[in-house]
Scaffold this motif. Structure first.
Motif, PDB file in Angstrom:
ATOM      1  N   ILE A   1      -5.783  -5.179  -9.609  1.00 43.54           N
ATOM      2  CA  ILE A   1      -5.500  -5.407  -8.651  1.00 43.54           C
ATOM      3  C   ILE A   1      -3.910  -6.002  -9.964  1.00 43.54           C
ATOM      4  O   ILE A   1      -2.370  -5.628  -9.410  1.00 43.54           O
TER       5      ILE A   1
ATOM      6  N   PHE B   1      -2.771  -4.535  -1.839  1.00 39.12           N
ATOM      7  CA  PHE B   1      -4.052  -4.216  -2.530  1.00 39.12           C
ATOM      8  C   PHE B   1      -5.470  -5.697  -1.962  1.00 39.12           C
ATOM      9  O   PHE B   1      -6.765  -4.806  -1.929  1.00 39.12           O
TER      10      PHE B   1
ATOM     11  N   LEU C   1      -8.234  -4.656  -0.278  1.00 38.94           N
ATOM     12  CA  LEU C   1      -9.946  -4.567  -0.861  1.00 38.94           C
ATOM     13  C   LEU C   1     -10.664  -4.834  -0.237  1.00 38.94           C
ATOM     14  O   LEU C   1     -12.298  -3.483  -0.936  1.00 38.94           O
TER      15      LEU C   1
END
Length: 521
Positions: free
Chosen positions: A307, A339, A343
Motif C-alpha cells: 500500500i 487503500f 483492504l
C-alpha cells in the motif's frame, strides 16, 4: 530499617550486572549507550548558556515535561516486576507510613533517576549562568526530580494493582503505538516551525500552557524568574503536585499491604498473546484471531507493505507531468487511507475454512464485523496519524491540516464501512493459507472485480464533499479546511456504522452460503 532497604536497593542495581556472558554484555552495552546519551544531553544543555532566555525556557520546559511524562508511562510500557513492591515487605510487619517513606527515598536510587539528576543539574547550571540565584535553581532541580520519582512510584503501584494480570508484550506494543501517534506528529510540527532567531509564537503558547501543568511547572519555575515574571503560580503547582503524589503514594502503599498479589492467569502462562490482551467478549476473540493472522500471514503482510509503496509510486508520473512538488506531496496519504479502508473488503475469504468457528459458535454478525476491523484500525490509525502531518509539512502550509485529516478520515472510514458489507455479500476466492500471496486462483465470473471496484469507487464518491472542500481550501479559501474536517468525520462515522450494521445483518442471514463458499474455495 531504612538503611537496610537502601542497602538492598544498591545490591539490586549491582546484581543486574551478574549472570551469563550474554546478559552481562547486553547490560553493559545498554549502560554505555545510556551514558553516551546522557553525556550528549548534558553537553547540549551546557551549550545553551549563551542562548536567549525564551529559547532556553522552551527547551527545558518541553524536554522536562517529556521526561516527566516518560517516568509516568514507563511502568505501563515495561513489563518488569517492581523490585520495591510494598507487598514484598508485608511479612516484616512494618507500619505502612514508615515503609512508604523508605521506599520513596529508595526510588531515588536508580539508573533513570541518575540520568534525570544529571540533566537537572545541567539545567540548574545553565539557569545560574542566566542570572538566577543558586537557591532558586537548586529548588527547581529538586522539585523536578522529586516529581518524576514520585510519579514513577505511583504509576508502578497502580500498574501492580490493576494491570498485573494483563501485562504482555502485545499490550506494551499498543502503548508504543499510542506514543508514536502523539510524538511523531508533534515532532514534525516543531521541526516545521520557523525560528528566525526567536521562539515561534506557537511554541511560546505551548510552553506557557505546560508551565501551569504538573509536568512542566517545576521545570518552568527558574525560567520564569529569569524572565522577570511572577513564578509563584508555577512554584505552587510544583509543590502541590508533590504533595498530591506523596499522599497518593502513602494511600497506595497501605492498599498494597492489605491485598495479595494476583496470580498470573493460566491463559497468560499459556502464551496466548493477543488473546490475553483482547477483552473476553466475542468481538475481542475475533479481533485477537484477526490480529494473529494480520501480523503473521504473509498474504496480509504483503498487502500492507504494498500500500505505501503503491501510493508513493503514484507521485512519479505527477512529477514528470509537471505538477508542483508541494501539490504532489499531498497525494500519497489520501491514497493510503483509501487503500487501507479497502483492504478488508474480502477479509472473510482469507479465513478459508476457519470461518466455521464463527458460524458454529453462533456468534453475532456485529461481533464478527467489528472484530475483523480491529487489525486494520490498529495499523491504519498510527500510520495516518504520522503520514498526515508529514505530508502537510512537506507541502508547507499547516492551515491545510484539518482538510487533509478530514479527507483521510472519510476515505478510511467509508472504505471500512463498505468493506464490512462487501466481504459477506460478494466474497471471492483468494490464495489459501500457506500459499504464495502472488498466486491467485482461477475465478468464474467477474464478482471479485466488481466488489473491489464498488468498494473503492464508493469510498471516493461518498467522500466527495470533504474532497471538494479540501480542493477549495487548497486553491481558493483556506476557511473551507474546517468544513472538510467536519464533513469527513461525519460522513466517515455514518458510513462505518451503517456498513457494520448492514454487514452484520447479511452475515447472520447468509451463514450457510458463507460456509459453502469457504468449503468450495
Amino acid at each position: 530499617m531504612a538503611a537496610h532497604v537502601l542497602q538492598l536497593r544498591f545490591a539490586l542495581l549491582i546484581g543486574a550486572l551478574r549472570g551469563d556472558v550474554a546478559h552481562v554484555a547486553r547490560m553493559v552495552l545498554g549502560l554505555l549507550v545510556l551514558i553516551a546519551a546522557t553525556a550528549a544531553g548534558c553537553w547540549g544543555l551546557l551549550t545553551m548558556r549563551d542562548a536567549p532566555t525564551d529559547a532556553l525556557l522552551a527547551v527545558t520546559v518541553l524536554g522536562g515535561a517529556a521526561l516527566t511524562l516518560g517516568f509516568a508511562l514507563a511502568p505501563l510500557m515495561v513489563g518488569a516486576t517492581d523490585p520495591l513492591d510494598p507487598r514484598r515487605f508485608t511479612v516484616l510487619g512494618l507500619p505502612s507510613g514508615t515503609l512508604a517513606a523508605t521506599l520513596a527515598v529508595a526510588g531515588f536510587i536508580s539508573v533513570p533517576t541518575a540520568v534525570l539528576t544529571a540533566l537537572a543539574i545541567c539545567v540548574a547550571v545553565v539557569w545560574a549562568e542566566h542570572g538566577v540565584d543558586v537557591p532558586v535553581v537548586v529548588v527547581g532541580a529538586i522539585l523536578a526530580v522529586t516529581t518524576c520519582v514520585l510519579l514513577a512510584r505511583v504509576c508502578m503501584a497502580l500498574t501492580a494493582l490493576f494491570l498485573r494480570e494483563r501485562r504482555s508484550r502485545e499490550l506494551s506494543g499498543l502503548f508504543v503505538l499510542a506514543l508514536l501517534v502523539v510524538v511523531v506528529p508533534v515532532g514534525v510540527f516543531f521541526a516545521s516551525l520557523e525560528w528566525r532567531g526567536r521562539v515561534p509564537s506557537q511554541l511560546e503558547q505551548a510552553v506557557d500552557a505546560l508551565a501551569l501543568t504538573p509536568f512542566g511547572a517545576a521545570w518552568a519555575f527558574p525560567g520564569r524568574i529569569a524572565q522577570g515574571e511572577d513564578a509563584v503560580l508555577s512554584l505552587a503547582i510544583a509543590l502541590g503536585t508533590i504533595v498530591v503524589l506523596g499522599a497518593l503514594w502513602f494511600l497506595l502503599v497501605r492498599r498494597l499491604m492489605s491485598t495479595t498479589e494476583r496470580p498470573v492467569s493460566t491463559r497468560e502462562r499459556g502464551g496466548l498473546g493477543w488473546f490475553a490482551v483482547a477483552p473476553g467478549t466475542p468481538s475481542g476473540a475475533v479481533a485477537a484471531r484477526s490480529l494473529v493472522y494480520w501480523l503473521r500471514d504473509r498474504r496480509y503482510i504483503v498487502n500492507i507493505v504494498v500500500i505505501p509503496v503503491a501510493a508513493v509510486l503514484t507521485t512519479v508520473p505527477l512529477l514528470v507531468a509537471g505538477v508542483p512538488p508541494e501539490i504532489v506531496a499531498l497525494v500519497p496519504v489520501p491514497l493510503v487511507a483509501l487503500f487501507l479502508g479497502w483492504l478488508p473488503h474480502n477479509d472473510l475469504a482469507f479465513d478459508s475454512t476457519a470461518v466455521w468457528m464463527h458460524i458454529a459458535s453462533g456468534i453475532r454478525g456485529a461481533s464478527d464485523r467489528i472484530g475483523r476491523l480491529v487489525p486494520v484500525v490498529l495499523i491504519g490509525v498510527p500510520l495516518l496519524a504520522i503520514a498526515v502531518p508529514v505530508a502537510v509539512s512537506l507541502h508547507g502550509r499547516w492551515a491545510l491540516l484539518p482538510a487533509m485529516a478530514g479527507i483521510c478520515v472519510s476515505l478510511f472510514l467509508t472504505g471500512l464501512g463498505l468493506s464490512s458489507i462487501s466481504s459477506v455479500v460478494s466474497p471471492y476466492a483468494v490464495s489459501r493459507p500457506g500459499e504464495s500471496p502472488f498466486q491467485q486462483p482461477q475465478r468464474v465470473g467477474a464478482g471479485g472485480a466488481i466488489s473491489q471496484g464498488v468498494v473503492m469507487l464508493g469510498a471516493i464518491v461518498l467522500s466527495a464533499p470533504p474532497l471538494w472542500w479540501g480542493w477549495i481550501a487548497l486553491t481558493k479559501d483556506i476557511g473551507a479546511a474546517t468544513m472538510a474536517l467536519w464533513a469527513g468525520l461525519a460522513i466517515g462515522l455514518v458510513v462505518l456504522v451503517a456498513g457494520v450494521a448492514i454487514g452484520s445483518a447479511v452475515f447472520e442471514r447468509r451463514t450457510g452460503r458463507l460456509m459453502e463458499f469457504a468449503e468450495s474455495t
